[in-house]
Enzyme design. Structure first.
Site, mmCIF file in Angstrom:
data_model
loop_
_atom_site.group_PDB
_atom_site.id
_atom_site.type_symbol
_atom_site.label_atom_id
_atom_site.label_comp_id
_atom_site.label_asym_id
_atom_site.label_seq_id
_atom_site.Cartn_x
_atom_site.Cartn_y
_atom_site.Cartn_z
ATOM 1 N N CYS A 864 2.007 14.152 -20.708
ATOM 2 C CA CYS A 864 2.426 13.407 -19.523
ATOM 3 C C CYS A 864 1.232 13.027 -18.671
ATOM 4 C CB CYS A 864 3.418 14.226 -18.698
ATOM 5 S SG CYS A 864 2.709 15.735 -18.025
ATOM 6 N N THR A 1103 8.038 19.006 -15.081
ATOM 7 C CA THR A 1103 8.239 18.409 -13.755
ATOM 8 C C THR A 1103 7.262 17.284 -13.477
ATOM 9 O OG1 THR A 1103 6.844 20.158 -12.828
ATOM 10 C CG2 THR A 1103 9.220 20.493 -12.758
ATOM 11 N N CYS A 1104 6.121 17.265 -14.174
ATOM 12 C CA CYS A 1104 5.173 16.178 -13.946
ATOM 13 C C CYS A 1104 5.750 14.851 -14.399
ATOM 14 C CB CYS A 1104 3.868 16.462 -14.668
ATOM 15 S SG CYS A 1104 4.060 16.614 -16.450
ATOM 16 N N MET A 1105 6.689 14.906 -15.384
ATOM 17 C CA MET A 1105 7.291 13.681 -15.902
ATOM 18 C C MET A 1105 8.749 13.546 -15.522
ATOM 19 S SD MET A 1105 5.712 13.656 -19.754
ATOM 20 C CE MET A 1105 6.543 12.131 -20.103
#
Length: 1136
Positions: A864, A1103-1105
């Site tokens: 990501c 959570t980054c994506m």
């Protein structure tokens, strides 16, 4: 010898008479050209730099040329400075004698040779434009030559005149000394007679810069004063026994003698600096003798009194006296103690008292040089001339000069003298001096002055953006009589009472005149006086607010406004009729709303009924649109700088700007009252024109009319549009600061159980550049093991949410809760944390985190990379868009806008204290019996302290007269003063990287939404419509259908946990999930051939994506169980 002059002089043969005439003509032309070169010099000096060397060979001069040379010599002798100046160097010429011979004299050859152009073109074919341009240049050259010649003649004339006058004065001075002695010792009082040459000669050669001349004048003045002490008949002294026959000569001498005395003091004021304000008893001082002579010569009982004063007025006598007074003042602010009046005061009293005397033949002097503008604008005038103040007051002169100011200022521009220093502007000094003597005039009930003149005293003046001296502010404040504005406004409004209008009748002409007079006066008063001194008086002791509202309401209902009357003739006729009434009504109503309580506003409905407020909002919206959009192109929105001359300070531009500010602030206040208890729809505050996409796009560009509306009246724009504009500003800011290196410079290991301390110790010392750069976080669990997650943005978002929740926890001691569980800074935080102010600064920085954090975080989990292509949401604690569940108190959020809180904000902090203060406000008994004093009692962690609300408050009892002040001081102490230091440091951190202009677009309620998002339930349907699928899933897949049914069945608490699990934040974007970047995505977390162990796995996330890795569960029960377990485990990032 070189040049054309030498060619004319070096004649080797005797010229003929015709040649001689030509020679003389050419000689005169060259002489004019010679003088002209000096007058047209472009250097700082009048003349060129070098002296020409003119050597005339006598052997070459013939007898016929001698007269010519003599004429030239005499011409040169008339301008000795020109010939001998060391700066002369322009008598040079490249012309030869042959050129002059060919150009000036006929050589005997009448034939004209034909010119042949071997290039093949005839000269007649030259370009026409070149010829025209050459002709134009020739005409211009001839014009310049004529102008230079004229200038040279004027210079010669002036020089010769000055030289002759100087020589004549020297000759007369020598005669005077021979007759009366070098020091006037041979003169006596008979020398003042009409047949004596004493005064005629003295006044002719007198020069104020000449010390000996001044000494002679002082000697003459002392002779005059001695004679007056003995006989007292000054008319006989000057005219003998036949004044009517000799009045012209006598009056002229008296005028010049009086003016010479003032000139002598003026030109030597720095020399006499400490003696200019000496009392008249010190007659041995020259300044006293000169001033007393002027006072004697201008005595009102003398027949020439009016003529002499008129003569002095024409010569700017008050300008001279102003300079003399300023030179003699030791300290502008300090009063000077004197036992008797100074000689200068005697002169001022006579000159100022002359007004209104009959018969009077004084001409109307230039208003720039009158007493009001030159003398009354001296800072603290009455401190230095106290005896003059008594006479000025007792004789009622203040009324005349207030009238003079009202008549002069609206029709004349730039009349005030220059500021002495920046903190003593002329208009404020003038106002302060007038108010000291005008209070009695205005407040006297028998006085009819205020009904005669409806124009304000300072109609061309404003205090905008000026920084006044504290002493000058004190003078103005202490000089305002409490009845001054009350009597004036009530007297002007009397015209509106007997008209007998109905609620919807068109205002009568009498009412229009009265309203125009009041608004003209009060608009300038608001621009000049401190608001606190006058607003409360006008709001509670006059009928101004209800009268103005009734007038505005009826004009609005009739859909037409009256034109301005003759009382406001200095305002252009095309100015909107609503401008002045709203420019007065809005600041007054806005000020009143600060101090009314909820009962007065909602129940008593004072001063405007609740049912009328929607109409008022419509009027203000339409007026603001006119000012900011329609009239925008014709009126500048820039604030006038301090260098703007006085004639620009009161104009339609100024009224427009003052009205815009007042109307925008009033609209914001009404919106706040509506948020407390709704009495109209929130959409009614918005303009329909501001809802379009075109308007939003223009507002985002800046330097447009739409952007001006957004800055000056943001609440005309719908909230969602402002959020879009706000986030577009964030995107632009990120792009401007996006040149940071992609490599992460700041890496930090944070222990989960010590998250706040570790974050503070490692992050609070970062520079602004480091804060703007990417920061990578890795968590350490309770066992000291670093968690396996890689920060691609999601870990950092989780870090931000957890640290903010820890820091704002009331158990930590930095913040406290209101009874409604709203957070505000703990006034006793210093007792809990030694570094409490550094913590507040750090938390402010976290809440308003800058652009650039995590812009380049790239993780290996799923490959990501966090993108910020279109983050139309307030990301990361306002900037990064991490919506955190922190409910702040409204009175604390107002500190982010640098606003003060008032009594009606107190219920959000202490409802019980608010009820007690209202009880005290409406108490019918004797308040003094309650034994209350102006102190506030604090009880923090068992320590009870008292703090004075005002200096000396411990000894000041609360009474009926000061109970209102006590109530508002208590509210101010609790809402503003107690938390001022903590709020200031929090604000500094917040504004370190968040621009103030961005926050100004929102009110406190909307800022809370930007921080925490909406309190409504999560919209699952909105999330579903903005979700992507991959790995084999699609929107109609059986697992996906089952997933959305399960998520919809969750409670709000579990829905928020799920959102935090997949995005790192428990709340969604403020404008909906379509603005979530990257889009929420569901990935199939299993191969095509699903094994039992695949179905046993828990859901995971990146959570980054914003990615959910969902196994293909077989039933709703299984999916619900796995989801609840995963989102409730709080296992950090080990699951990823």
């Amino acid at each position: 010898m070189k040049g054309p002059l030498c060619n004319l002089i070096d004649l080797k043969s005797s010229p003929s008479p015709q040649l001689t005439r030509c020679f003389r003509h050419r000689r005169d032309s060259l002489l004019g050209h010679f003088l002209l070169s000096f007058s047209s010099s472009s250097s700082s000096s009048l003349f060129p730099r070098r002296t020409p060397r003119i050597s005339i060979s006598r052997s070459l001069l013939q007898a016929q040329a001698a007269p010519t040379l003599g004429v030239i010599s005499r011409r040169f002798a008339t301008v000795p400075r020109l010939i001998h100046s060391p700066r002369c160097n322009s008598i040079r010429s490249s012309h030869s004698w042959n050129a002059y011979r060919g150009g000036m004299f006929f050589m005997g050859d009448a034939s004209t040779r034909k010119r042949v152009d071997l290039g093949g073109r005839s000269s007649k074919e030259s370009d026409r434009q070149v010829l025209l341009e050459q002709a134009r240049l020739d005409r211009k050259r001839r014009l310049v030559h004529r102008q230079q010649t004229s200038a040279a003649i004027k210079i010669q004339k002036c020089f010769r005149g000055m030289k002759d006058v100087k020589m004549a004065r020297t000759e007369v001075r020598e005669q005077f000394h021979a007759t009366y002695g070098d020091h006037g010792e041979k003169a006596d009082w008979h020398c003042f007679g009409p047949d004596s040459e004493f005064l005629r000669q003295l006044l002719f050669f007198f020069t104020a810069n000449n010390t000996s001349d001044v000494a002679l004048l002082v000697k003459a003045c002392r002779l005059l004063l001695q004679h007056l002490q003995q006989s007292g008949n000054i008319v006989t002294l000057f005219a003998g026994l036949d004044y009517p026959q000799k009045n012209s000569l006598v009056d002229l001498r008296v005028k010049k003698l009086a003016y010479a005395c003032l000139q002598a003091i003026f030109h030597n004021r720095n020399h006499y600096k400490n003696k200019l304000l000496m009392p008249s008893t010190c007659s041995h001082w020259p300044t006293v003798a000169l001033f007393e002579t002027v006072a004697c010569l201008t005595n009102p009982e003398l027949p020439w009194n009016c003529s002499v004063i008129d003569y002095l007025m024409e010569r700017k006598v008050f300008l001279l006296l102003r300079c003399i007074i300023l030179a003699g003042v030791q300290d502008v602010k300090s009063p000077e103690l004197r036992v008797s009046a100074s000689a200068l005061e005697h002169v001022l009293i006579i000159l100022v008292s002359h007004v209104g005397q009959q018969p009077c033949h004084c001409s109307n002097a230039d208003p720039r040089w009158n007493f009001s503008l030159q003398i009354l604008s001296i800072p603290f005038l009455w401190h230095h001339l106290p005896f003059f103040k008594e006479v000025f007051w007792s004789k009622g002169l203040g009324r005349h000069y207030i009238h003079q100011m009202a008549n002069v200022l609206p029709s004349h521009a730039g009349v005030l003298p220059d500021y002495i220093v920046q903190e003593y502007p002329g208009y404020a000094c003038l106002l302060g001096n007038l108010l000291e003597v005008a209070g009695v005039v205005f407040s006297d009930p028998s006085s009819t002055y205020h009904t005669e003149y409806s124009e304000p005293v300072d109609d061309e003046l404003t205090m905008d953006d000026e920084v006044l001296s504290p002493d000058l502010q004190k003078q103005i404040s202490s000089s305002i009589d409490s009845r001054l504005l009350q009597h004036l406004v009530n007297a002007l409004l009397k015209a509106t009472y007997p008209t007998g209008y109905s609620d919807k009748a068109w205002p009568s002409n009498v009412e229009v005149e009265a309203i125009s007079a009041v608004c003209t006066f009060l608009h300038v008063t608001f621009c000049t006086l401190p608001h606190e001194l006058i607003m409360t008086l006008l709001a509670y002791r006059t009928e101004l607010l209800p009268t103005l509202w009734n007038y505005i309401k009826r004009c609005h209902e009739n859909q037409r406004w009256p034109f301005y009357s003759t009382l406001t003739a200095h305002i252009p006729g095309d100015t909107p009729g609503w401008l002045l009434p709203l420019a007065v009504f809005c600041p007054l109503y806005k000020h009143m709303l600060k101090f009314v309580d909820t009962e007065e506003f909602y129940e008593q409905e004072t001063p405007v009924k609740i049912e009328d407020i929607p109409s008022l909002v419509i009027i203000i919206k339409q007026a603001l649109w006119q000012l900011l959009w329609t009239i925008h192109g014709h009126v500048s929105t820039q604030k006038p700088s301090r260098s703007v001359p006085d004639d620009k300070k009161l104009s339609v531009e100024l009224i427009n700007r003052k009205a815009r500010v007042a109307m925008s602030e009033l609209l914001s206040q009404l919106q706040d009252w509506n948020n407390r208890r709704q009495f109209m729809s929130a959409d009614d505050f918005h303009l329909q024109e501001a809802r379009s996409e075109t308007f939003v796009s223009q507002a985002s560009l800046g330097n447009t009319r739409a952007s001006d509306i957004l800055k000056q009246a943001p609440f005309l724009v719908p909230f969602t549009s402002r959020v879009e504009i706000f986030t577009s500003e964030l995107v632009a800011s990120r792009q401007r600061s996006g040149a940071h290196p992609a490599l992460v410079r700041c890496r930090f290991r944070i222990r989960r159980n010590r998250i706040l301390e570790d974050a503070f110790n490692q992050l609070h010392a970062l520079s602004e550049d480091d804060l703007r750069g990417p920061i990578r976080i890795s968590f350490v669990n309770e066992f000291g093991v670093e968690e396996a997650g890689i920060d691609g943005g999601g870990i950092f978002k989780d870090f931000m949410e957890n640290i903010i929740q820890a820091a704002f926890d009331v158990q930590y001691g930095l913040f406290k809760e209101t009874p409604d569980h709203l957070l505000y800074p703990n006034p006793g935080s210093a007792l809990v944390h030694e570094q409490h102010l550094q913590f507040f600064h750090f938390l402010g920085t976290l809440l308003g985190k800058p652009p650039g954090w995590n812009l380049h975080h790239q993780g290996t989990g799923g490959g990501c990379r966090l993108q910020w292509a279109k983050p139309l949401m307030p990301w990361l604690a306002m900037y990064e868009g991490i919506l955190v569940d922190i409910p702040f108190a409204t009175f604390f959020l107002s500190k982010l806008k640098e606003k003060s809180n008032f009594l009606h904000d107190l219920p959000s902090l202490d409802p019980e204290l608010y009820r007690h203060l209202l009880f005290l406000k409406h108490y019918k008994g004797d308040v003094s019996e309650l034994e209350l004093y102006f102190v506030a009692v604090n009880n923090e962690y068992g320590e009870q302290t008292e703090e004075e609300l005002i200096p000396g408050g411990k000894n000041l009892r609360v009474t009926k007269d000061n109970v209102i002040s006590f109530i508002h001081l208590v509210a101010n102490y609790r809402l503003n003063f107690q938390i001022r230091i903590q709020s200031l440091h929090f604000l500094r951190g917040f504004q370190q990287l968040i621009q103030k202009e961005w926050i100004e677009m929102f009110n406190e309620h909307e800022i809370q939404l930007l921080i925490s998002g909406s309190l409504e339930s999560m919209n699952v349907d909105d999330l579903r419509s903005n979700t992507r699928y991959t790995g084999g899933y699609h929107h109609e897949h059986q697992v996906i259908e089952m997933f959305w049914e399960v998520l919809k069945s969750f409670s709000l608490e579990y829905q928020k946990k799920f959102l935090k699990f997949v995005t790192g934040c428990s709340r969604g974007p403020l404008l909906g999930f379509k603005y979530l970047e990257p889009k929420f995505c569901i990935l199939r977390a299993a191969p095509l051939d699903v094994a039992e162990e695949d179905l046993d796995r828990l859901p995971t996330s990146a959570t980054c994506m914003n990615l959910l890795k969902l196994p293909p569960y077989q039933s709703k029960a299984q999916m619900q169980t796995k989801l609840i377990y995963a989102i409730s485990a709080d296992a950090g990032f080990d699951l990823s």
